[in-house]
Design a protein around this motif. Structure first.
Motif, PDB file in Angstrom:
ATOM      1  N   MET A  21      23.985  49.034 -33.607  1.00  0.00           N
ATOM      2  CA  MET A  21      23.969  47.989 -35.124  1.00  0.00           C
ATOM      3  C   MET A  21      25.566  47.839 -35.506  1.00  0.00           C
ATOM      4  SD  MET A  21      21.884  46.873 -38.293  1.00  0.00           S
ATOM      5  CE  MET A  21      22.602  45.950 -39.795  1.00  0.00           C
ATOM      6  N   VAL A  22      26.608  47.085 -35.792  1.00  0.00           N
ATOM      7  CA  VAL A  22      28.084  47.329 -36.840  1.00  0.00           C
ATOM      8  C   VAL A  22      27.979  46.467 -38.086  1.00  0.00           C
ATOM      9  CG1 VAL A  22      30.172  47.316 -36.381  1.00  0.00           C
ATOM     10  CG2 VAL A  22      29.286  47.796 -34.718  1.00  0.00           C
ATOM     11  N   PRO A  51      16.898  51.899 -28.019  1.00  0.00           N
ATOM     12  CA  PRO A  51      17.330  52.504 -29.451  1.00  0.00           C
ATOM     13  C   PRO A  51      18.112  52.146 -30.439  1.00  0.00           C
ATOM     14  CG  PRO A  51      16.553  54.181 -27.764  1.00  0.00           C
ATOM     15  CD  PRO A  51      16.623  53.268 -27.385  1.00  0.00           C
ATOM     16  N   LEU A  52      18.199  51.947 -31.721  1.00  0.00           N
ATOM     17  CA  LEU A  52      19.750  51.451 -32.798  1.00  0.00           C
ATOM     18  C   LEU A  52      19.879  52.568 -33.203  1.00  0.00           C
ATOM     19  CD1 LEU A  52      20.440  49.062 -34.447  1.00  0.00           C
ATOM     20  CD2 LEU A  52      19.108  50.232 -36.010  1.00  0.00           C
ATOM     21  N   LEU A  53      20.961  53.045 -32.882  1.00  0.00           N
ATOM     22  CA  LEU A  53      22.200  53.434 -33.241  1.00  0.00           C
ATOM     23  C   LEU A  53      23.209  52.422 -34.417  1.00  0.00           C
ATOM     24  CD1 LEU A  53      24.064  56.288 -33.077  1.00  0.00           C
ATOM     25  CD2 LEU A  53      25.165  55.415 -30.729  1.00  0.00           C
ATOM     26  N   ARG A  54      23.802  52.984 -35.689  1.00  0.00           N
ATOM     27  CA  ARG A  54      24.066  52.759 -36.650  1.00  0.00           C
ATOM     28  C   ARG A  54      25.793  52.518 -36.539  1.00  0.00           C
ATOM     29  NH1 ARG A  54      19.505  52.703 -38.453  1.00  0.00           N
ATOM     30  NH2 ARG A  54      18.468  51.171 -39.331  1.00  0.00           N
ATOM     31  N   ALA A  55      26.348  52.249 -36.808  1.00  0.00           N
ATOM     32  CA  ALA A  55      28.362  52.123 -36.765  1.00  0.00           C
ATOM     33  C   ALA A  55      29.025  51.343 -38.280  1.00  0.00           C
ATOM     34  CB  ALA A  55      28.649  51.624 -35.225  1.00  0.00           C
ATOM     35  N   ASP A  56      29.673  51.881 -38.277  1.00  0.00           N
ATOM     36  CA  ASP A  56      30.358  51.462 -39.854  1.00  0.00           C
ATOM     37  C   ASP A  56      31.208  50.466 -38.543  1.00  0.00           C
ATOM     38  OD1 ASP A  56      32.270  51.097 -42.248  1.00  0.00           O
ATOM     39  OD2 ASP A  56      30.774  51.379 -42.933  1.00  0.00           O
ATOM     40  N   LEU A  57      31.874  49.376 -39.684  1.00  0.00           N
ATOM     41  CA  LEU A  57      33.335  48.499 -38.659  1.00  0.00           C
ATOM     42  C   LEU A  57      34.716  48.980 -39.155  1.00  0.00           C
ATOM     43  CD1 LEU A  57      33.794  45.341 -37.708  1.00  0.00           C
ATOM     44  CD2 LEU A  57      34.053  45.100 -40.572  1.00  0.00           C
ATOM     45  N   ARG A  58      34.508  49.942 -39.929  1.00  0.00           N
ATOM     46  CA  ARG A  58      35.850  50.425 -39.931  1.00  0.00           C
ATOM     47  C   ARG A  58      35.945  51.650 -38.729  1.00  0.00           C
ATOM     48  NH1 ARG A  58      35.166  49.230 -46.167  1.00  0.00           N
ATOM     49  NH2 ARG A  58      33.206  48.982 -45.171  1.00  0.00           N
ATOM     50  N   ASP A  59      34.893  52.746 -39.046  1.00  0.00           N
ATOM     51  CA  ASP A  59      35.019  53.276 -37.771  1.00  0.00           C
ATOM     52  C   ASP A  59      34.850  53.581 -36.544  1.00  0.00           C
ATOM     53  OD1 ASP A  59      34.806  54.826 -40.180  1.00  0.00           O
ATOM     54  OD2 ASP A  59      32.154  55.584 -40.456  1.00  0.00           O
ATOM     55  N   PHE A  77      25.671  43.316 -33.194  1.00  0.00           N
ATOM     56  CA  PHE A  77      24.356  44.078 -32.320  1.00  0.00           C
ATOM     57  C   PHE A  77      25.013  44.411 -30.755  1.00  0.00           C
ATOM     58  CE2 PHE A  77      22.658  42.197 -35.749  1.00  0.00           C
ATOM     59  CZ  PHE A  77      21.701  43.055 -36.207  1.00  0.00           C
ATOM     60  N   ILE A  78      25.278  44.880 -30.528  1.00  0.00           N
ATOM     61  CA  ILE A  78      25.654  45.798 -29.105  1.00  0.00           C
ATOM     62  C   ILE A  78      25.446  46.399 -28.079  1.00  0.00           C
ATOM     63  CG2 ILE A  78      27.818  46.336 -28.227  1.00  0.00           C
ATOM     64  CD1 ILE A  78      29.370  46.361 -31.078  1.00  0.00           C
ATOM     65  N   LEU A  79      25.061  45.418 -27.424  1.00  0.00           N
ATOM     66  CA  LEU A  79      23.828  45.834 -26.039  1.00  0.00           C
ATOM     67  C   LEU A  79      24.839  47.033 -25.574  1.00  0.00           C
ATOM     68  CD1 LEU A  79      20.955  46.450 -24.974  1.00  0.00           C
ATOM     69  CD2 LEU A  79      21.586  43.828 -24.108  1.00  0.00           C
ATOM     70  N   VAL A  80      24.531  48.154 -25.073  1.00  0.00           N
ATOM     71  CA  VAL A  80      25.261  49.432 -24.118  1.00  0.00           C
ATOM     72  C   VAL A  80      24.327  50.119 -23.725  1.00  0.00           C
ATOM     73  CG1 VAL A  80      27.081  49.684 -26.462  1.00  0.00           C
ATOM     74  CG2 VAL A  80      25.011  50.929 -26.491  1.00  0.00           C
ATOM     75  N   GLU A  81      24.463  50.211 -21.994  1.00  0.00           N
ATOM     76  CA  GLU A  81      24.285  51.154 -21.650  1.00  0.00           C
ATOM     77  C   GLU A  81      25.413  51.796 -20.682  1.00  0.00           C
ATOM     78  OE1 GLU A  81      21.008  49.949 -17.776  1.00  0.00           O
ATOM     79  OE2 GLU A  81      22.495  48.423 -18.430  1.00  0.00           O
ATOM     80  N   ASP A  82      24.907  53.171 -20.649  1.00  0.00           N
ATOM     81  CA  ASP A  82      25.209  54.038 -20.347  1.00  0.00           C
ATOM     82  C   ASP A  82      26.989  54.225 -21.114  1.00  0.00           C
ATOM     83  OD1 ASP A  82      23.711  55.017 -18.435  1.00  0.00           O
ATOM     84  OD2 ASP A  82      24.016  54.094 -16.941  1.00  0.00           O
ATOM     85  N   GLY A  83      26.621  53.182 -22.187  1.00  0.00           N
ATOM     86  CA  GLY A  83      27.723  54.198 -23.216  1.00  0.00           C
ATOM     87  C   GLY A  83      28.582  52.635 -22.971  1.00  0.00           C
ATOM     88  N   GLU A  85      30.049  48.370 -23.263  1.00  0.00           N
ATOM     89  CA  GLU A  85      28.947  47.735 -23.794  1.00  0.00           C
ATOM     90  C   GLU A  85      28.779  46.184 -22.329  1.00  0.00           C
ATOM     91  OE1 GLU A  85      30.424  43.027 -26.323  1.00  0.00           O
ATOM     92  OE2 GLU A  85      30.937  45.257 -26.709  1.00  0.00           O
ATOM     93  N   ARG A  86      27.278  46.003 -22.804  1.00  0.00           N
ATOM     94  CA  ARG A  86      26.617  44.878 -21.533  1.00  0.00           C
ATOM     95  C   ARG A  86      27.154  43.488 -22.247  1.00  0.00           C
ATOM     96  NH1 ARG A  86      28.553  47.046 -17.640  1.00  0.00           N
ATOM     97  NH2 ARG A  86      27.182  49.337 -17.005  1.00  0.00           N
ATOM     98  N   ALA A  87      26.522  42.813 -23.544  1.00  0.00           N
ATOM     99  CA  ALA A  87      26.554  42.470 -24.096  1.00  0.00           C
ATOM    100  C   ALA A  87      26.096  42.109 -25.831  1.00  0.00           C
ATOM    101  CB  ALA A  87      24.781  41.418 -23.894  1.00  0.00           C
ATOM    102  N   ARG A  88      26.676  41.342 -26.341  1.00  0.00           N
ATOM    103  CA  ARG A  88      26.491  41.263 -27.933  1.00  0.00           C
ATOM    104  C   ARG A  88      25.816  39.851 -28.989  1.00  0.00           C
ATOM    105  NH1 ARG A  88      32.155  42.262 -30.795  1.00  0.00           N
ATOM    106  NH2 ARG A  88      32.219  43.721 -29.202  1.00  0.00           N
ATOM    107  N   LEU A  89      25.430  40.174 -29.951  1.00  0.00           N
ATOM    108  CA  LEU A  89      24.290  39.403 -30.984  1.00  0.00           C
ATOM    109  C   LEU A  89      25.334  39.520 -32.173  1.00  0.00           C
ATOM    110  CD1 LEU A  89      22.854  36.938 -31.593  1.00  0.00           C
ATOM    111  CD2 LEU A  89      21.456  38.819 -32.142  1.00  0.00           C
TER     112      LEU A  89
END
Length: 128
Positions: A21-22, A51-59, A77-83, A85-89
């Motif tokens: 979640m950015v 599981p959710l991982l939060r990230a800041d837009l500026r970082d 919201f970015i869906l990542v698999e093995d690091g 990106e696979r898709a986003r909302l």
């Protein structure tokens, strides 16, 4: 042949799926998501599977994660698999629409199985 199928299935089970979640400070839609969705998220099939991982837009992306393109809106919201990106909302459509959109994203881009996911213990990840 059966051994190869078993090896493939085991590899899929080991894949690390996360929902990043950015957000950014002052984002009203991020705050709405935090109030309406965040408390329940780790206890849902979706939250246990990704599981959710939060990230800041500026970082930028958290360590070990690659976005497919620049994030322009929060929340994203970015869906990542093995690091990777696979898709986003992009954006938060409200609690009535978030869950079905997330489920569809997981079903279309991962090996998401809601019943199997509920057998996995809930995880709470810190921000990136």
């Amino acid at each position: 042949m059966a051994g190869l199928a078993l090896l493939f299935a085991a590899g899929a089970a080991w894949a690390e799926v996360r929902l990043v979640m950015v957000g950014q400070p002052g984002c009203a839609y991020c705050a709405a998501w935090e109030a309406q969705i965040a408390p329940a998220y780790p206890n849902t099939a979706e939250g246990r599977f990704a599981p959710l991982l939060r990230a800041d837009l500026r970082d930028g992306p958290p360590a070990g994660i690659t976005y497919g393109r620049k994030v322009l809106f929060t929340p994203t919201f970015i869906l990542v698999e093995d690091g990777v990106e696979r898709a986003r909302l992009e954006g938060y459509p409200g609690e009535d629409f978030f869950w079905p959109l997330l489920s569809r994203l997981l079903e279309q881009h991962t090996a998401f199985d809601p019943d199997a996911a509920m057998e996995t213990p809930a995880q709470i990840l810190e921000g990136g």
